[in-house]
Structures are given as structure tokens and as C-alpha cells.
Design a protein around this motif. Structure first.
Motif, PDB file in Angstrom:
ATOM      1  N   ALA A  36      43.034 -43.570  58.173  1.00 15.10           N
ATOM      2  CA  ALA A  36      43.196 -44.979  58.555  1.00 15.10           C
ATOM      3  C   ALA A  36      41.961 -45.497  59.278  1.00 15.10           C
ATOM      4  O   ALA A  36      41.566 -46.658  59.101  1.00 15.10           O
ATOM      5  CB  ALA A  36      44.437 -45.140  59.431  1.00 15.10           C
ATOM      6  N   ASP A  37      41.341 -44.633  60.079  1.00 13.97           N
ATOM      7  CA  ASP A  37      40.125 -45.022  60.797  1.00 13.97           C
ATOM      8  C   ASP A  37      38.985 -45.362  59.841  1.00 13.97           C
ATOM      9  O   ASP A  37      38.034 -46.057  60.216  1.00 13.97           O
ATOM     10  CB  ASP A  37      39.682 -43.899  61.741  1.00 13.97           C
ATOM     11  CG  ASP A  37      40.656 -43.698  62.902  1.00 13.97           C
ATOM     12  OD1 ASP A  37      41.470 -44.603  63.152  1.00 13.97           O
ATOM     13  OD2 ASP A  37      40.605 -42.622  63.533  1.00 13.97           O
ATOM     14  N   TRP A  42      47.328 -43.912  53.776  1.00 14.43           N
ATOM     15  CA  TRP A  42      48.173 -42.915  53.106  1.00 14.43           C
ATOM     16  C   TRP A  42      48.986 -42.166  54.150  1.00 14.43           C
ATOM     17  O   TRP A  42      48.493 -41.841  55.230  1.00 14.43           O
ATOM     18  CB  TRP A  42      47.340 -41.906  52.303  1.00 14.43           C
ATOM     19  CG  TRP A  42      48.180 -40.771  51.781  1.00 14.43           C
ATOM     20  CD1 TRP A  42      48.933 -40.756  50.650  1.00 14.43           C
ATOM     21  CD2 TRP A  42      48.384 -39.501  52.409  1.00 14.43           C
ATOM     22  NE1 TRP A  42      49.591 -39.563  50.528  1.00 14.43           N
ATOM     23  CE2 TRP A  42      49.276 -38.768  51.592  1.00 14.43           C
ATOM     24  CE3 TRP A  42      47.906 -38.906  53.586  1.00 14.43           C
ATOM     25  CZ2 TRP A  42      49.690 -37.476  51.914  1.00 14.43           C
ATOM     26  CZ3 TRP A  42      48.327 -37.625  53.915  1.00 14.43           C
ATOM     27  CH2 TRP A  42      49.200 -36.927  53.071  1.00 14.43           C
ATOM     28  N   HIS A  43      50.241 -41.888  53.814  1.00 15.53           N
ATOM     29  CA  HIS A  43      51.104 -41.055  54.658  1.00 15.53           C
ATOM     30  C   HIS A  43      51.877 -40.103  53.752  1.00 15.53           C
ATOM     31  O   HIS A  43      52.340 -40.502  52.679  1.00 15.53           O
ATOM     32  CB  HIS A  43      52.096 -41.909  55.454  1.00 15.53           C
ATOM     33  CG  HIS A  43      51.456 -42.868  56.404  1.00 15.53           C
ATOM     34  ND1 HIS A  43      51.025 -42.489  57.663  1.00 15.53           N
ATOM     35  CD2 HIS A  43      51.140 -44.181  56.279  1.00 15.53           C
ATOM     36  CE1 HIS A  43      50.492 -43.520  58.275  1.00 15.53           C
ATOM     37  NE2 HIS A  43      50.545 -44.572  57.451  1.00 15.53           N
ATOM     38  N   GLU A  44      52.008 -38.871  54.159  1.00 16.44           N
ATOM     39  CA  GLU A  44      52.829 -37.932  53.410  1.00 16.44           C
ATOM     40  C   GLU A  44      54.274 -38.430  53.433  1.00 16.44           C
ATOM     41  O   GLU A  44      54.827 -38.702  54.512  1.00 16.44           O
ATOM     42  CB  GLU A  44      52.747 -36.538  54.024  1.00 16.44           C
ATOM     43  CG  GLU A  44      53.610 -35.489  53.351  1.00 16.44           C
ATOM     44  CD  GLU A  44      53.102 -35.040  51.979  1.00 16.44           C
ATOM     45  OE1 GLU A  44      53.785 -34.224  51.335  1.00 16.44           O
ATOM     46  OE2 GLU A  44      52.021 -35.513  51.548  1.00 16.44           O
ATOM     47  N   PRO A  45      54.909 -38.607  52.270  1.00 19.74           N
ATOM     48  CA  PRO A  45      56.289 -39.106  52.244  1.00 19.74           C
ATOM     49  C   PRO A  45      57.240 -38.218  53.039  1.00 19.74           C
ATOM     50  O   PRO A  45      57.066 -36.999  53.112  1.00 19.74           O
ATOM     51  CB  PRO A  45      56.633 -39.096  50.752  1.00 19.74           C
ATOM     52  CG  PRO A  45      55.310 -39.208  50.056  1.00 19.74           C
ATOM     53  CD  PRO A  45      54.356 -38.431  50.919  1.00 19.74           C
ATOM     54  N   ILE A 121      44.683 -36.267  48.210  1.00 24.47           N
ATOM     55  CA  ILE A 121      45.731 -37.253  48.416  1.00 24.47           C
ATOM     56  C   ILE A 121      45.726 -38.253  47.263  1.00 24.47           C
ATOM     57  O   ILE A 121      44.684 -38.519  46.668  1.00 24.47           O
ATOM     58  CB  ILE A 121      45.574 -37.980  49.770  1.00 24.47           C
ATOM     59  CG1 ILE A 121      44.268 -38.782  49.808  1.00 24.47           C
ATOM     60  CG2 ILE A 121      45.639 -36.978  50.916  1.00 24.47           C
ATOM     61  CD1 ILE A 121      44.147 -39.686  51.022  1.00 24.47           C
ATOM     62  N   PRO A 122      46.911 -38.831  46.924  1.00 26.56           N
ATOM     63  CA  PRO A 122      47.003 -39.728  45.772  1.00 26.56           C
ATOM     64  C   PRO A 122      46.534 -41.147  46.069  1.00 26.56           C
ATOM     65  O   PRO A 122      47.285 -42.118  45.967  1.00 26.56           O
ATOM     66  CB  PRO A 122      48.505 -39.681  45.430  1.00 26.56           C
ATOM     67  CG  PRO A 122      49.155 -39.435  46.746  1.00 26.56           C
ATOM     68  CD  PRO A 122      48.231 -38.504  47.487  1.00 26.56           C
ATOM     69  N   VAL A 123      45.280 -41.252  46.470  1.00 23.87           N
ATOM     70  CA  VAL A 123      44.618 -42.532  46.705  1.00 23.87           C
ATOM     71  C   VAL A 123      43.267 -42.454  46.008  1.00 23.87           C
ATOM     72  O   VAL A 123      42.553 -41.460  46.140  1.00 23.87           O
ATOM     73  CB  VAL A 123      44.408 -42.807  48.213  1.00 23.87           C
ATOM     74  CG1 VAL A 123      43.684 -44.131  48.420  1.00 23.87           C
ATOM     75  CG2 VAL A 123      45.732 -42.801  48.959  1.00 23.87           C
TER      76      VAL A 123
END
Length: 207
Positions: A36-37, A42-45, A121-123
Motif C-alpha cells: 500500500a505504501d 492487495w489483501h490476502e482473502p 500476488i494477483p495484481v
């Protein structure tokens, strides 16, 4: 010694390894904040009931990953891609210099990863990074890189870069006599993990 790869890791750990579950929850929180910084959201579900059906668990040896990275680097530089197991010592050393040169440019999400405790990560973001003390790559970009040199190790994809059911079945039961068996095995494991990561929103975790 080998690498374990998981997608939706927390589901298994919640049942079998509470200490590991709590460790990875904290690690995911730190990773999310570090991303985020840098403007990546993204956050792990969270764990759901019923559980997520898009999960993956697999792995391979460090040697297999090294062979796969060699194939990618050779393909990327326009060099002939040969099975790592057939290269003589002198050629293999030269090939590793190519890998090191490509890794130093710091563009590849496949070459980024060098040890345990890494994430994809899925981004979809361009450059791999080091965040919260971990290597972090994009599942989308890794999937694209895998597709870019699949044909060089004997893996056929359709016009849209997808794996057919027939090809997937072959990769799932590779004979040990296949000269590219290490490269293909590692490729298929990562390919499956990326697909599940993108479909579910969960990170690919190396551990």
C-alpha cells in the motif's frame, strides 16, 4: 531440499498448523501495508466457510527452479535453449552467467525469486520488488513470462496462450526420460499456481 508452493495457504494451516497460520497472517498484513505504501492494493482473502475451492499445493526442488530460470534467460536473450541435464559443465557455467546478467536487470518476475519466503500476488504490476523483507512478484506477469518461453521447452499453448487439456495431462504425467522433465515440471507447477492465484485473489506462497 525443495520448495513448497501454496495458494490459499491459510486454509490448510488453520486446520493443521496454528503457529504457521498466525505467522502467515502477520506476514500477509505486513506485506499488504508495504505494498500500500507503494500504491499497490492487495489483501490476502479471509478464510471462508465453505472454504475456497481455488487452492493449490505443490512444489519442486531448487535445482528444477534453477533449470527453469536458465531456460527463460536463454530464451529471452535469443540463445539456444537446451535441456539443462544435457549441458556440459563449461556450457552450464556460461549459461548461468546469462542468468545472472538477466537477473541483475531486475525486470523478470521469474528470475526475481531466489529462496524461501517469497510471494506472487494477483495484481498486475510491472517490476518485481522487495517488500517487507520478501521478494514480491505479480502472478499475472509470472504467467506471461511462463507463456513466453513455453515452446522452447516443448510446451504447446493455444493462440490465446492457454494450456489445452491434452497438454496439461501430458505435463501431469511426464516420463523421466523426457529431457526437459525438470523444466516442464517446474513450469507446470508455477503455471497452475498462477492460474489459481489470479482466479481466487490469493497469493502464491513459497515456503
Amino acid at each position: 531440499m525443495g520448495l513448497a508452493i501454496s495458494v490459499a495457504l491459510l486454509y490448510d494451516q488453520a486446520r493443521n498448523d496454528m503457529e504457521g497460520f498466525e505467522h502467515h497472517q502477520r506476514a500477509f498484513a505486513r506485506l499488504s501495508q508495504a505494498l500500500a505504501d507503494k500504491g499497490i492494493t492487495w489483501h490476502e482473502p479471509e478464510i471462508m466457510d465453505p472454504p475456497c475451492t481455488r487452492r493449490f499445493s505443490g512444489g519442486f526442488s531448487y535445482e528444477y527452479l534453477t533449470y527453469l530460470r536458465r531456460a527463460f534467460a536463454l530464451s529471452r536473450t535469443g540463445s539456444a535453449v537446451t535441456p539443462a541435464t544435457t549441458a556440459n559443465e563449461e556450457q552450464y557455467k556460461r549459461d548461468q552467467q546469462v542468468v545472472q546478467g538477466q537477473t541483475s536487470i531486475f525486470y523478470s518476475h521469474l528470475l526475481l525469486y531466489a529462496g524461501v519466503d517469497g510471494y506472487y500476488i494477483p495484481v498486475d504490476f510491472q517490476e518485481p520488488a522487495i517488500r517487507a523483507g520478501h521478494s514480491v512478484g505479480s502472478s499475472q506477469r509470472l504467467l506471461a513470462e511462463l507463456a513466453s518461453f513455453a515452446s522452447a521447452i516443448g510446451i504447446s499453448l493455444d493462440e490465446e496462450g492457454r494450456l489445452s487439456e491434452e497438454m496439461a495431462a501430458r505435463l501431469a504425467s511426464l516420463p523421466p526420460t523426457d529431457p526437459y522433465e525438470p523444466e516442464k515440471f517446474a513450469w507446470y507447477q508455477l503455471h497452475q499456481a498462477c492460474l489459481e492465484s489470479i482466479a481466487s485473489g490469493h497469493a502464491v506462497v513459497f515456503h
